[in-house]
Design an enzyme around this catalytic site. Structure first.
Site, mmCIF file in Angstrom:
data_model
loop_
_atom_site.group_PDB
_atom_site.id
_atom_site.type_symbol
_atom_site.label_atom_id
_atom_site.label_comp_id
_atom_site.label_asym_id
_atom_site.label_seq_id
_atom_site.Cartn_x
_atom_site.Cartn_y
_atom_site.Cartn_z
ATOM 1 C CB ILE A 149 6.124 -0.312 6.423
ATOM 2 C CG1 ILE A 149 6.843 -0.705 5.130
ATOM 3 C CG2 ILE A 149 5.951 1.215 6.505
ATOM 4 C CD1 ILE A 149 6.038 -0.464 3.877
ATOM 5 C CG ASP A 189 -10.297 -5.976 13.074
ATOM 6 O OD1 ASP A 189 -9.860 -5.323 12.101
ATOM 7 O OD2 ASP A 189 -11.200 -6.827 12.942
ATOM 8 C CE1 TYR A 218 -1.614 -3.226 -0.494
ATOM 9 C CE2 TYR A 218 -0.823 -2.432 -2.619
ATOM 10 C CZ TYR A 218 -0.702 -2.505 -1.242
ATOM 11 O OH TYR A 218 0.337 -1.849 -0.610
ATOM 12 C CE LYS A 258 -2.198 0.320 0.480
ATOM 13 N NZ LYS A 258 -2.025 0.919 1.823
ATOM 14 C CB THR A 312 8.616 -5.705 4.973
ATOM 15 O OG1 THR A 312 7.652 -5.894 3.909
ATOM 16 C CG2 THR A 312 8.894 -4.210 5.138
#
Length: 251
Positions: A16, A61, A156, A160, A191
């Site tokens: 993305i 980073d 994750y 989010k 992707t």
């Protein structure tokens, strides 16, 4: 024609981030391609082809405050100002019950997805607040996991959900300084990271099923639209998803 608009895109070497950085560059934005691997960033810029706007690759980073400071200072030195940050760098982990997720994996995902977004937004906000003319825009990559989790995705999904809070607070805190903030929530853009969805991924009912996907260029087009608005207009939240993916009614 020389561009006077500058965008910083994190995680711009692949997926993305690469699609968005390329689209911004082709739309006339001087664009900083940021990622961990310089060679991958250089290749992404090469593939973007010849454009009127300028591209710059900076290895960084985003979980390191010092490296993020260097990223934005180098970008500002090269282009004079920062008009847009696309906070995109992120990582996930395989579907795993919470009691089997190593603590160091949790820390790594939080470090990139949440702390990295905070550090980049913090530095961009400060520059946008102090530059003349004042202002700019921050767009955070949320994901549909900001609303509905996949099975076994605690690190994750938690990050989010937190990005949504970051977006709302930045949108509020940025008002006095003409800094707009919005969030794009993406579902199943095809992707390399999303390729397993075309084969089969865990579902809420315990089954494994392939899911519908969409071309990542649709995400890039959406971000370019959000970025191109005047600062007195803002897309606070936008969901761009594969029409037939199991999101509405997930679970």
């Amino acid at each position: 024609m020389t561009s006077n608009r500058t965008a910083v895109v994190t995680g711009a070497g692949t997926g993305i981030g690469k699609a968005v950085a390329t689209a911004l560059l082709r739309a006339g934005w001087n664009t900083v391609f940021c990622g961990r691997r310089r060679a991958v960033l250089d290749e992404a810029i090469r593939q973007a082809g010849k454009t009127d706007a300028r591209a710059l690759a900076i290895a960084c980073d985003v979980s390191s405050a010092d490296e993020v400071d260097d990223l934005f200072e180098t970008a500002a030195e090269a282009f004079g100002r920062i008009d847009l940050l696309f906070n995109n760098a992120g990582m996930g982990y395989k579907s795993t019950p919470i009691d089997e997720i190593p603590v160091d994996v949790w820390n790594q995902v939080v470090g990139v997805n949440l702390t990295g977004s905070f550090l980049c937004a913090r530095k961009a906000f400060g520059m946008m607040r102090r530059q003349k003319p004042q202002g700019g825009r921050i767009i955070n990559n949320g994901s549909v996991s900001a609303y509905a989790p996949r099975p076994g995705s605690v690190p994750y999904t938690a990050t989010k959900h937190a990005i949504t809070g970051l977006t709302k607070t930045l949108a509020l805190d940025g008002r006095p300084y003409d800094i707009a903030c919005g969030q794009i929530d993406i579902g199943n853009a095809l992707t390399e990271m999303a390729a397993p969805m075309t084969v089969g991924v865990p579902q809420a009912n315990g089954s494994i099923a392939a899911e519908a996907v969409m071309d990542v260029e649709h995400v890039a087009d959406a971000v370019v639209h959000m970025a191109g608005l005047p600062l007195d207009a803002n897309v606070l939240f936008m969901t761009v998803m594969a029409t037939k993916m199991p999101y509405v009614g997930r679970g």
